[in-house]
Design an enzyme around this catalytic site. Structure first.
Site, PDB file in Angstrom:
ATOM      1  N   SER A   1      -0.703  29.110  -3.503  1.00  0.00           N
ATOM      2  CA  SER A   1      -1.211  28.382  -4.671  1.00  0.00           C
ATOM      3  C   SER A   1      -2.539  27.690  -4.398  1.00  0.00           C
ATOM      4  CB  SER A   1      -0.185  27.344  -5.121  1.00  0.00           C
ATOM      5  OG  SER A   1       0.019  26.377  -4.102  1.00  0.00           O
TER       6      SER A   1
ATOM      7  N   GLU B   1       0.471  21.144  17.584  1.00  0.00           N
ATOM      8  CA  GLU B   1       1.570  21.979  17.102  1.00  0.00           C
ATOM      9  C   GLU B   1       2.901  21.343  17.473  1.00  0.00           C
ATOM     10  OE1 GLU B   1       1.009  25.976  18.505  1.00  0.00           O
ATOM     11  OE2 GLU B   1      -0.921  26.163  17.502  1.00  0.00           O
TER      12      GLU B   1
ATOM     13  N   HIS C   1      -5.761  30.420   9.802  1.00  0.00           N
ATOM     14  CA  HIS C   1      -5.737  29.008   9.417  1.00  0.00           C
ATOM     15  C   HIS C   1      -6.595  28.177  10.372  1.00  0.00           C
ATOM     16  CE1 HIS C   1      -2.972  27.938   6.103  1.00  0.00           C
ATOM     17  NE2 HIS C   1      -2.425  29.110   6.342  1.00  0.00           N
TER      18      HIS C   1
ATOM     19  N   ARG D   1     -10.448  26.013   9.633  1.00  0.00           N
ATOM     20  CA  ARG D   1     -10.579  24.551   9.729  1.00  0.00           C
ATOM     21  C   ARG D   1     -11.943  24.159  10.266  1.00  0.00           C
ATOM     22  NH1 ARG D   1      -5.227  24.297  12.955  1.00  0.00           N
ATOM     23  NH2 ARG D   1      -3.933  25.180  11.337  1.00  0.00           N
TER      24      ARG D   1
ATOM     25  N   LYS E   1      -2.575  25.130  -1.930  1.00  0.00           N
ATOM     26  CA  LYS E   1      -2.224  23.769  -1.517  1.00  0.00           C
ATOM     27  C   LYS E   1      -2.824  23.391  -0.164  1.00  0.00           C
ATOM     28  CE  LYS E   1       2.382  25.297  -0.220  1.00  0.00           C
ATOM     29  NZ  LYS E   1       2.052  26.676  -0.553  1.00  0.00           N
TER      30      LYS E   1
ATOM     31  N   GLY F   1       3.176  22.925  -4.070  1.00  0.00           N
ATOM     32  CA  GLY F   1       2.872  24.073  -4.922  1.00  0.00           C
ATOM     33  C   GLY F   1       3.596  25.292  -4.394  1.00  0.00           C
ATOM     34  N   GLY F   2       3.437  26.380  -5.081  1.00  0.00           N
ATOM     35  CA  GLY F   2       4.064  27.622  -4.671  1.00  0.00           C
ATOM     36  C   GLY F   2       3.292  28.303  -3.548  1.00  0.00           C
TER      37      GLY F   2
END
Length: 174
Positions: free
Chosen positions: A13, A62, A50, A54, A15, A9-10
């Site tokens: 968005s 990472e 982020h 979670r 995603k 997706g953009g």
């Protein structure tokens, strides 16, 4: 049994949110393989948000470049790779050729298919905009488009997220 899901997706968005929800539906432990690198304060904050969003039990790994090798080390039933877009950027900025990126993507998909469990790939759809005005941006768009095509072809399910809403491109509706 292995299962590969592609979520595209953009920008903004939804995603990543959709991919995290899909990964969490499996009910087992999840490893979040992050490809982002923090080169400035804004990116440090973004990565921090982020991580905070979670679920507490998720493991974070990472790896900005060697994703296939990192994926081989994951023992949890579910792996979520976020995202192929940043991985392609990292690879091109590290001097990788298009051929090397595509070979690495093929290896990543081979490793994902060999895993016993779910692998979710997140990526940006960048082919719907204007043609970039510089060679590096055009190369990035072209290589990411080819990476996305390979991921979609190998996936069992593929979703396009627009404005937070999933559109099933392939496989099982959410």
């Amino acid at each position: 049994m292995s299962r590969i899901v592609l979520v595209t997706g953009g920008a903004r968005s939804g995603k990543s949110t959709f991919a995290e929800r899909r990964a969490g539906q499996e009910g087992g432990a999840v490893t979040y393989l992050a490809t982002a690198q923090a080169f400035d304060d804004e990116m440090h904050e973004r990565i921090g948000r982020h991580i905070a969003d979670r679920p507490a039990g998720w493991r974070t790994l990472e790896e900005p470049l060697h994703v296939a090798a990192a994926l081989q080390t994951i023992i949890t039933p579910t792996a979520l790779i976020d995202c192929l877009s940043l991985w392609v950027s990292n690879a091109l900025l590290a001097g990788w050729t298009e051929e090397r990126v595509l070979d690495a993507m093929d290896e990543m998909l081979k490793v994902a298919r060999a895993r016993a469990g779910l692998t979710v790939f997140v990526t940006n759809e960048v082919g719907s905009g204007i043609v970039p005005d510089n060679p590096l941006a055009r190369l990035y768009r072209d290589v990411l488009g080819r990476v996305n095509q390979r991921a979609a072809a190998a996936s069992d399910d593929a979703y396009l997220i627009a404005s937070g809403l999933p559109l099933t491109l392939k496989g099982t509706p959410p």
